[in-house]
Scaffold this motif. Structure first.
Motif: not given
Length: 265
Positions: A29-39, A132-133
């Motif tokens: 699945r894609p990086l669906f969480n905002l913090n995942e994409g940020l980090y 990815a947190m």
């Protein structure tokens, strides 16, 4: 009673199931969480620029310490930049936590696998192993801190266990900030008070030395090389954020305004 062969087979199936459920979904699945994409992006920019300074949109991003970024950067170097590589450190941290708990339980209980099964089947634990947190990496170091300290209390003639707890606490601080020492510190203080335990100060002083040797260098480097680091990272992120002061509220408003401005470009 099950035979040793049956128990080994069940253990092998359990381990295989944990490995499949941990690693296979990472890239589905894609990086669906905002913090995942940020980090994930912050780690990518550190890899491209300066590995010491977390960055976002080319600017220093001073909300979190570096360990997760460093682990994601290493994963990027090995597997390439992508969602699997960004999430891999959390998955490995989850497996590390399970191993630590299993080893601790093996020395104290008849069924050492049950604590690991219960932990892995917890929804929150499993979800964090897939993101990815910072939470799962912090969980690993925090778990090592507490279990190593308890092992030291059991056998105080082995101060190496206390040194391990101090080192893990320092790594927890480099993962998620001062909570890495505040949280286990409060637990230890309450435990010692309730159990009415006496402690020997010399091993604890040595443990503090281990903690500072590991935790301080990055912070000192950042203070010397990044203007405003102490105020932004220590004061705003570790005090204003939890106290909810007007200064923190204004800072959040300014951050939102900057993000909106960037999004319009």
């Amino acid at each position: 009673m099950s035979s040793p062969v049956t128990r080994r087979g069940a253990t092998a199936i359990l381990i295989l199931a944990i490995l499949v459920l941990t690693f296979v979904p990472l890239a589905l699945r894609p990086l669906f969480n905002l913090n995942e994409g940020l980090y994930a992006e912050a780690a990518r920019e550190m890899l491209a620029h300066n590995p010491m300074i977390p960055r976002l949109d080319g600017m220093p991003y001073l909300e979190k310490p570096p360990i997760l970024y460093w682990l994601i950067m290493l994963s990027y170097k090995i597997f390439g930049i992508g969602k699997f590589a960004a999430r891999l450190p959390s998955a490995l941290a989850a497996l590390g936590t399970l191993l630590v708990v299993t080893r601790f339980a093996r020395a104290r209980f008849r069924e050492p696998l049950w604590p690991a099964v219960i932990l892995f089947s917890s929804i929150g634990f499993y979800m964090m192993s897939q993101l990815a947190m910072f939470d799962m990496t912090f969980t690993l170091f925090h778990t090592i801190t507490l279990l190593a300290f308890y092992a030291y209390i059991e056998r105080p003639e082995e101060p190496s266990r206390l040194m391990l707890a101090a080192a893990a606490s320092a790594l927890a601080c480099l993962t998620k900030g001062l909570i890495g020492i505040v949280l286990p510190g409060l637990i230890v203080i309450v435990f010692l008070a309730l159990e009415r335990r006496t402690i020997r100060w010399r091993p604890f002083l040595a443990a503090w030395a281990v903690f500072f040797v590991i935790a301080l260098p990055w912070h000192i480097w950042m203070v010397l090389h990044v203007p405003g680091f102490f105020d932004r990272y220590i004061i705003q992120e570790h005090f204003d954020r939890f106290l909810g002061t007007p200064r923190q509220i204004c800072s959040q408003a300014m951050t939102v305004a900057r993000e909106l401005e960037v999004s319009r470009r």
